[in-house]
Structure formats: C-alpha cells, structure tokens
Design a protein around this motif. Structure first.
Motif, PDB file in Angstrom:
ATOM      1  N   HIS A  98       0.894  -1.237   0.106  1.00 16.95           N
ATOM      2  CA  HIS A  98      -0.130   0.028  -0.187  1.00 16.95           C
ATOM      3  C   HIS A  98       0.792   1.219  -0.105  1.00 16.95           C
ATOM      4  CE1 HIS A  98      -3.668  -2.249   0.658  1.00 16.95           C
ATOM      5  NE2 HIS A  98      -3.084  -3.090   1.552  1.00 16.95           N
ATOM      6  N   SER A 117      -4.062   4.019   0.106  1.00 18.68           N
ATOM      7  CA  SER A 117      -4.793   2.650  -0.699  1.00 18.68           C
ATOM      8  C   SER A 117      -5.363   1.812  -0.160  1.00 18.68           C
ATOM      9  CB  SER A 117      -3.587   2.256  -1.676  1.00 18.68           C
ATOM     10  OG  SER A 117      -2.810   1.385  -0.975  1.00 18.68           O
ATOM     11  N   GLY A 123      -7.502  -0.524  -4.158  1.00 11.15           N
ATOM     12  CA  GLY A 123      -6.644  -0.655  -3.239  1.00 11.15           C
ATOM     13  C   GLY A 123      -5.130  -0.953  -4.324  1.00 11.15           C
ATOM     14  N   SER A 125      -1.074  -1.656  -5.026  1.00 10.84           N
ATOM     15  CA  SER A 125       0.490  -0.930  -5.090  1.00 10.84           C
ATOM     16  C   SER A 125       0.940  -0.718  -6.153  1.00 10.84           C
ATOM     17  CB  SER A 125       1.359  -2.046  -4.151  1.00 10.84           C
ATOM     18  OG  SER A 125       1.625  -3.205  -4.959  1.00 10.84           O
ATOM     19  N   ALA A 129      -3.102   3.325  -8.652  1.00 12.48           N
ATOM     20  CA  ALA A 129      -3.701   3.635  -7.124  1.00 12.48           C
ATOM     21  C   ALA A 129      -2.949   4.335  -6.524  1.00 12.48           C
ATOM     22  CB  ALA A 129      -3.291   2.143  -6.329  1.00 12.48           C
ATOM     23  N   VAL A 133      -5.035   7.928  -4.828  1.00 14.35           N
ATOM     24  CA  VAL A 133      -4.693   8.325  -3.472  1.00 14.35           C
ATOM     25  C   VAL A 133      -4.159   9.587  -3.381  1.00 14.35           C
ATOM     26  CG1 VAL A 133      -3.157   8.002  -1.336  1.00 14.35           C
ATOM     27  CG2 VAL A 133      -3.886   6.149  -2.412  1.00 14.35           C
ATOM     28  N   ARG A 165       5.739   5.007  -7.614  1.00 21.96           N
ATOM     29  CA  ARG A 165       4.508   5.225  -6.988  1.00 21.96           C
ATOM     30  C   ARG A 165       4.436   6.534  -6.179  1.00 21.96           C
ATOM     31  NH1 ARG A 165       3.356   0.573  -3.103  1.00 21.96           N
ATOM     32  NH2 ARG A 165       5.346   0.371  -3.100  1.00 21.96           N
TER      33      ARG A 165
END
Length: 180
Positions: A98, A117, A123, A125, A129, A133, A165
């Motif tokens: 996450h 997330s 949800g 990773s 996502a 977020v 990310r």
C-alpha cells in the motif's frame, strides 16, 4: 676473620625468601582469576562488569543506531523555512502492498488530512492506485481549506526518490488542484 656461616642456614634463608615470592605470585594469580570469573558471572566489583552487565541487559535482537544530529538539523531547517512560506507538509509512506499520505501542520503538530490505498475500493500497490490516493488526498486537503503544500521526501525514518508510485501520488495531488 669471622667464622664462616654454616651453608645450611644461608641457603635455607635465601630459599625461603624465593619460595615466599613464588607462593605470593601464585596466590595473586589465583585471586585475580577468581575475581575476573566472579565479575563476569555476577556482574559486580570488576571494571569490565559494567560493560558485561550492559551487554547482558540489552536484547540480542535489538540493534540501535546513533542518530545523526546534522541530518535532523537539515530536516528541521527545511520544515521551518517551508512553514514560514505558509506551506504544509505532505508525508508519504510506501510499503510493499500500500501507499499512505498525509498533510501535516508542523507548527501545531496535527494531521489535517490523510489518504491511503487501503481506503480505496481497488487498493493495490501500483501507480494507478497511488494516483487515486493523491487525488483523494487533494480533495481532503481542499475540504480543510489547504491549497499550498510541499512534498517532504526525506523524513526521519525513510527517504523516497521522486519516482514510481511516489511521483504518481504527487501527480495525483497536483491533478486534484493543490499547488506544490
């Protein structure tokens, strides 16, 4: 000239003196050995016993590292200069499964908004996502009246490159209408 002494009395006196020294050395060595052994077993009355007791009191699995005061000063200075510019901080934590983000007011020591997330239906990773977020965090921050933020990529416990990310989350915050 004086009469010579009998050889037996002279040699016995010198021999007893030499034997006395040898016995004292052996006794001293045994006492030293006994004191050292008892100090390591009980942890008392030995100069090294404090070190041994400290090692025994700490768990073998606990590893502590000294903090770097210059790094802490660098982080505090950056946060203070950003707070002077009326910018609040976005803190990001990335785990394997996450990604979490929050808006922090360092002057008051409060968290104003947060998103993760885990709270999303999808949800995950991945970068998509993380983008969602970021958008959710921007909406929560705008609901609190916050529009001017800065991304804190180096906190006390982790440091993230603006990549993957993390970059996707910040792009989502920008897409949500927050100025970074």
């Amino acid at each position: 000239p004086p009469p010579p002494r009998p050889p037996s009395s002279c040699s016995s006196q010198a021999g007893s003196h030499t034997n006395h020294r040898a016995i004292m050395r052996v006794v001293f060595a045994l006492l030293t050995l006994a004191a050292t052994a008892s100090a390591f077993m009980t942890g008392s009355s030995f100069a090294g016993s404090a070190i041994a007791a400290e090692r025994a009191s700490t768990s073998a699995s606990t590893i502590t590292m000294a903090r770097n005061p210059l790094k802490a000063m660098k982080i505090r200075t950056r946060r203070l200069t950003m707070n002077e510019k009326d910018k609040l901080r976005i803190s990001v934590f990335r785990s394997n499964n996450h990604i979490y983000a929050q808006v922090i007011n360092d002057l008051e020591g409060t968290t104003l908004a947060s998103a993760s997330s885990r709270s999303l239906e999808a949800g995950g990773s991945n970068k998509a996502a993380a983008f969602e977020v970021g958008k959710a965090l921007a909406e929560a921050a705008k609901a609190k009246g916050v529009t001017n933020l800065y991304f804190d990529r180096e906190s006390a416990s982790h440091k993230y490159m603006y990549h993957g990310r993390v970059a996707s989350l910040i792009d989502g915050v920008r897409e949500g209408g927050i100025e970074l």
